[in-house]
Design an enzyme around this catalytic site. Structure first.
Site, PDB file in Angstrom:
ATOM      1  N   HIS A 170       0.686  -1.069   0.249  1.00 11.79           N
ATOM      2  CA  HIS A 170       0.000  -0.047  -0.031  1.00 11.79           C
ATOM      3  C   HIS A 170       0.886   1.155   0.010  1.00 11.79           C
ATOM      4  CE1 HIS A 170      -3.590  -2.372   0.814  1.00 11.79           C
ATOM      5  NE2 HIS A 170      -2.872  -2.929   1.719  1.00 11.79           N
TER       6      HIS A 170
ATOM      7  N   HIS B 253      -0.412  -6.740  -5.393  1.00 12.32           N
ATOM      8  CA  HIS B 253      -0.226  -7.876  -4.508  1.00 12.32           C
ATOM      9  C   HIS B 253       0.126  -9.119  -5.446  1.00 12.32           C
ATOM     10  CE1 HIS B 253      -2.774 -12.015  -4.396  1.00 12.32           C
ATOM     11  NE2 HIS B 253      -2.136 -11.852  -3.250  1.00 12.32           N
TER      12      HIS B 253
ATOM     13  N   ASN C 206       1.279 -13.244  -5.030  1.00 15.17           N
ATOM     14  CA  ASN C 206       1.345 -14.579  -4.035  1.00 15.17           C
ATOM     15  C   ASN C 206       1.725 -15.785  -4.953  1.00 15.17           C
ATOM     16  OD1 ASN C 206      -0.588 -17.123  -3.359  1.00 15.17           O
ATOM     17  ND2 ASN C 206       0.491 -16.357  -1.624  1.00 15.17           N
ATOM     18  N   THR C 207       2.762 -16.554  -4.684  1.00 14.21           N
ATOM     19  CA  THR C 207       3.079 -17.871  -5.271  1.00 14.21           C
ATOM     20  C   THR C 207       3.233 -18.876  -4.238  1.00 14.21           C
ATOM     21  OG1 THR C 207       5.185 -17.080  -5.736  1.00 14.21           O
ATOM     22  CG2 THR C 207       3.837 -16.755  -7.606  1.00 14.21           C
ATOM     23  N   ARG C 208       2.805 -20.242  -4.675  1.00 11.42           N
ATOM     24  CA  ARG C 208       3.042 -21.195  -3.365  1.00 11.42           C
ATOM     25  C   ARG C 208       3.147 -22.347  -4.105  1.00 11.42           C
ATOM     26  NH1 ARG C 208      -2.299 -18.339  -4.412  1.00 11.42           N
ATOM     27  NH2 ARG C 208      -3.726 -19.824  -4.826  1.00 11.42           N
TER      28      ARG C 208
ATOM     29  N   HIS D   8     -20.506  -8.137  -3.992  1.00  9.09           N
ATOM     30  CA  HIS D   8     -21.406  -7.220  -3.438  1.00  9.09           C
ATOM     31  C   HIS D   8     -21.243  -5.693  -3.979  1.00  9.09           C
ATOM     32  CE1 HIS D   8     -18.170  -6.876  -0.654  1.00  9.09           C
ATOM     33  NE2 HIS D   8     -18.311  -5.848  -0.563  1.00  9.09           N
TER      34      HIS D   8
ATOM     35  N   GLY E 274      -3.908 -22.387  11.228  1.00 11.35           N
ATOM     36  CA  GLY E 274      -3.350 -21.933  12.526  1.00 11.35           C
ATOM     37  C   GLY E 274      -1.967 -21.054  12.115  1.00 11.35           C
ATOM     38  N   GLY E 275      -1.963 -20.390  11.173  1.00 15.74           N
ATOM     39  CA  GLY E 275      -0.959 -19.391  10.962  1.00 15.74           C
ATOM     40  C   GLY E 275      -1.040 -18.391  11.877  1.00 15.74           C
ATOM     41  N   ASN E 276       0.173 -17.475  11.703  1.00 19.06           N
ATOM     42  CA  ASN E 276       0.334 -16.449  12.360  1.00 19.06           C
ATOM     43  C   ASN E 276      -0.673 -15.323  12.039  1.00 19.06           C
ATOM     44  OD1 ASN E 276       1.761 -13.331  12.518  1.00 19.06           O
ATOM     45  ND2 ASN E 276       2.705 -14.520  14.357  1.00 19.06           N
TER      46      ASN E 276
END
Length: 281
Positions: free
Chosen positions: A109, A119, A121-123, A182, A264-266
């Site tokens: 931001h 944004h 993200n790669t995984r 929405h 259960g991530g941070n």
């Protein structure tokens, strides 16, 4: 807490951590060019599986500066067992709730409304199946056709060597995914998004690496192009309104947010994508 990794898992984790280091170094360099001494604050975190076994962890990286009002670059490598019904929603986990996931997640931001938020993200995930996913998308409060075209052109150039239809398929996937039902608006000006790339590990890994390299190539260039432009109070108001929509999407629809919470991530790492300021009128 370290967890055992097979060779493919280790290769993926090493790449995501290397990409994090390269991106963060470039973002810090931009801050130095702006006369700022801002730097990333890195916070390691550990995860415990529901049965008490080590469940991996990650590192949350956040910087607040002159150019980047707030940027988060997180890496994580986690594994264990999905709890309850959530396993049924994950590719290949309905038969067996064991999982592994490693990846990088980035949201920026910007202080100047002329600079697009972004944004990426790669995984790499493993259940009874193995697959890569992710992408990058641009979110400008004040869109410039030149910036949008360049962002898409660089992503297309990354896609084309891997499949003639990759860019068209994954650009449409991004348009469909990054949509706020929405509001009946898209979150930004698009990018690419893919998921469940399974089969040939080396080929899919090469594609995911090229997405990361493309992002590192194009986004800093867009930041430098716009970061010194003058802006008005009305420009800032537009930025804060669009940030509100960004927050709505991430809290209501984003699958990555849900995945992090369900595994259960941070919490601070999961919610680093939220903007430091936003408005709802």
């Amino acid at each position: 807490m370290d967890i055992a990794l097979d060779p493919e898992q280790a290769r993926a984790r090493t790449w995501f951590e290397l990409l994090r280091d390269q991106i963060c170094a470039e973002f810090v360099a931009i801050e130095r060019e702006a006369g700022s001494d801002a730097d990333f604050d890195y916070t390691p975190w550990d995860r415990t599986d529901p049965d008490g076994a080590p469940g991996g962890g990650g590192v949350r990286g956040v910087m607040t500066g002159k150019v980047f009002e707030k940027v988060g670059v997180n890496v994580s490598t986690v594994g264990g067992v999905f709890e309850g019904e959530f396993a049924k929603s994950i590719h290949g986990a309905a038969e067996n709730p064991q999982f592994f996931a490693t990846g990088i997640s980035l949201v920026a931001h910007m202080a100047n409304p002329h600079v697009p938020a972004v944004h990426m993200n790669t995984r790499f995930l493993v259940t009874t199946k193995r697959w890569f996913g992710g992408g990058a998308d641009l979110n400008p409060p004040l869109p410039y056709d030149e910036d949008t075209a360049e962002f898409h052109d660089v992503l297309k150039a990354a896609c084309d060597p891997h499949g003639a239809d990759y860019y068209d398929r994954y650009a449409k996937w991004a348009d469909d995914y990054f949509y706020i039902p929405h509001r009946k608006v898209h979150r930004g000006v698009g990018g690419i998004f893919c998921d469940h790339l399974e089969g040939d590990f080396d080929a899919n890994f090469a594609f995911i690496q090229d997405i990361g390299r493309a992002f590192l190539d194009v986004y800093p260039r867009l930041v430098r192009r716009r970061m010194n432009l003058p802006f008005t109070a009305a420009d800032t108001a537009q930025m804060l309104e669009w940030r509100g929509r960004y927050a709505e999407f991430n809290l209501v629809y984003d699958r990555g947010t849900l995945f992090g919470l369900k595994t259960g991530g941070n919490i601070d790492a999961i919610l680093m994508s939220l903007p430091p300021r936003a408005t709802w009128s």
